[in-house]
Design an enzyme around this catalytic site. Structure first.
Site, PDB file in Angstrom:
ATOM      1  N   LEU A   1       0.864  -1.169   0.000  1.00  0.00           N
ATOM      2  CA  LEU A   1       0.000   0.000   0.000  1.00  0.00           C
ATOM      3  C   LEU A   1       0.903   1.221   0.000  1.00  0.00           C
ATOM      4  O   LEU A   1       1.986   1.207   0.599  1.00  0.00           O
ATOM      5  CB  LEU A   1      -0.899   0.033   1.246  1.00  0.00           C
ATOM      6  CG  LEU A   1      -1.949  -1.072   1.408  1.00  0.00           C
ATOM      7  CD1 LEU A   1      -2.670  -0.893   2.743  1.00  0.00           C
ATOM      8  CD2 LEU A   1      -2.942  -1.058   0.268  1.00  0.00           C
ATOM      9  N   ASP A   2       0.471   2.286  -0.640  1.00  0.00           N
ATOM     10  CA  ASP A   2       1.224   3.530  -0.583  1.00  0.00           C
ATOM     11  C   ASP A   2       1.357   3.974   0.868  1.00  0.00           C
ATOM     12  O   ASP A   2       0.489   3.689   1.702  1.00  0.00           O
ATOM     13  CB  ASP A   2       0.514   4.636  -1.365  1.00  0.00           C
ATOM     14  CG  ASP A   2       0.307   4.279  -2.826  1.00  0.00           C
ATOM     15  OD1 ASP A   2       1.078   3.454  -3.343  1.00  0.00           O
ATOM     16  OD2 ASP A   2      -0.611   4.845  -3.441  1.00  0.00           O
ATOM     17  N   ALA A   3       2.419   4.696   1.162  1.00  0.00           N
ATOM     18  CA  ALA A   3       2.636   5.165   2.533  1.00  0.00           C
ATOM     19  C   ALA A   3       1.451   5.983   3.040  1.00  0.00           C
ATOM     20  O   ALA A   3       1.057   5.885   4.204  1.00  0.00           O
ATOM     21  CB  ALA A   3       3.920   5.992   2.602  1.00  0.00           C
TER      22      ALA A   3
ATOM     23  N   THR B   1      -1.662   5.681   2.218  1.00  0.00           N
ATOM     24  CA  THR B   1      -2.907   4.911   2.249  1.00  0.00           C
ATOM     25  C   THR B   1      -2.985   4.075   3.520  1.00  0.00           C
ATOM     26  O   THR B   1      -1.995   3.479   3.942  1.00  0.00           O
ATOM     27  CB  THR B   1      -2.987   3.982   1.018  1.00  0.00           C
ATOM     28  OG1 THR B   1      -2.851   4.768  -0.164  1.00  0.00           O
ATOM     29  CG2 THR B   1      -4.313   3.254   0.972  1.00  0.00           C
TER      30      THR B   1
END
Length: 243
Positions: free
Chosen positions: A55-57, A59
């Protein structure tokens, strides 16, 4: 890190926004260990764990880790085959269509080559505030959407919504700085409005259906309050919301 699911093969945790899944590949880009999920989950479980998706940081939400290298290989193959069904919550600028399929090719972050990418979405609610954010329109409009990525490209949901002119709120890279600032300063909702709400798949070892859901949190309670059409707009804009 709240533990959402555990069995002998893998676990799921509720990733907070602002935490990286693993250390960056570029060693010059320093991230403190207490902001890296891999180290935190290893300490929590008292054993080695293996990240199987990312997951993106910015998110938050459901994040899986395998408990052995063999399990990691099996689960990574499952993700490569796109069998898990992932559902995200997001807030987008403007009124999106009620339903949509975004099939816009995206550039690979490694080579820049265009590859197929597919995101479907359903609009769940809308919000209109009589404030000329950015001065282009007399009112600010937003959509609460449920998004489902059918491919796994870098920043896929964020880039796809930007490509259809409905960037996500709080997105510093692909978003609208005027509306990001309005959400942060006037509505008290900071950061990226994107949450990995749930993941569902067939368990590779038992054949049972697995459904894992991230619980709501203070930020998303605020967001759902904003989009609740049974609440007067004046109540939504009162100071308790922005504390």
């Amino acid at each position: 890190m709240k533990l959402l699911y555990q069995d002998p093969h893998f676990i799921a945790v509720d990733k907070p926004s602002g935490f990286h899944v693993h250390p960056p590949e570029d060693s010059q880009y320093k991230i403190p260990r207490d902001k890296i999920c891999l180290y935190l989950v290893r300490n929590m479980m008292k054993q080695h764990v293996y990240p199987v998706h990312r997951l993106d940081a910015a998110t938050s939400g459901v994040l899986l880790f395998a408990l052995s290298s063999e399990a990691a290989g099996t689960i990574c193959k499952m993700f490569a085959q796109r069998s898990p069904q992932k559902t995200y919550w997001a807030v987008a600028r403007g009124f999106t269509p009620e339903h949509g399929d975004i099939k816009v090719p995206l550039e690979l972050d490694s080579t820049g080559d265009l590859v197929d990418a597919h995101t479907s979405f359903t609009r769940k609610a809308t919000l209109e505030i009589p404030v000329a954010v950015g001065k282009k329109f007399p009112a600010a409009r937003y959509s609460l959407v449920e998004a489902k990525p059918h491919s796994g490209r870098y920043h896929q949901i964020r880039r796809h919504f930007n490509r259809i002119s409905h960037p996500l709120l709080g997105d510093a890279y692909h978003g609208d700085s005027h509306h990001n600032r309005f959400f942060r300063n006037d509505l008290g909702i900071a950061g990226l409005c994107l949450k990995a709400r749930s993941i569902e798949f067939t368990h590779p070892w038992t054949g049972e259906n697995v459904y894992i859901e991230s619980p709501t949190c203070e930020k998303w309670e605020k967001i759902h309050f904003l989009f609740d059409d049974t609440k007067p707009l004046a109540d939504k804009l009162k100071s308790p919301l922005t504390t």
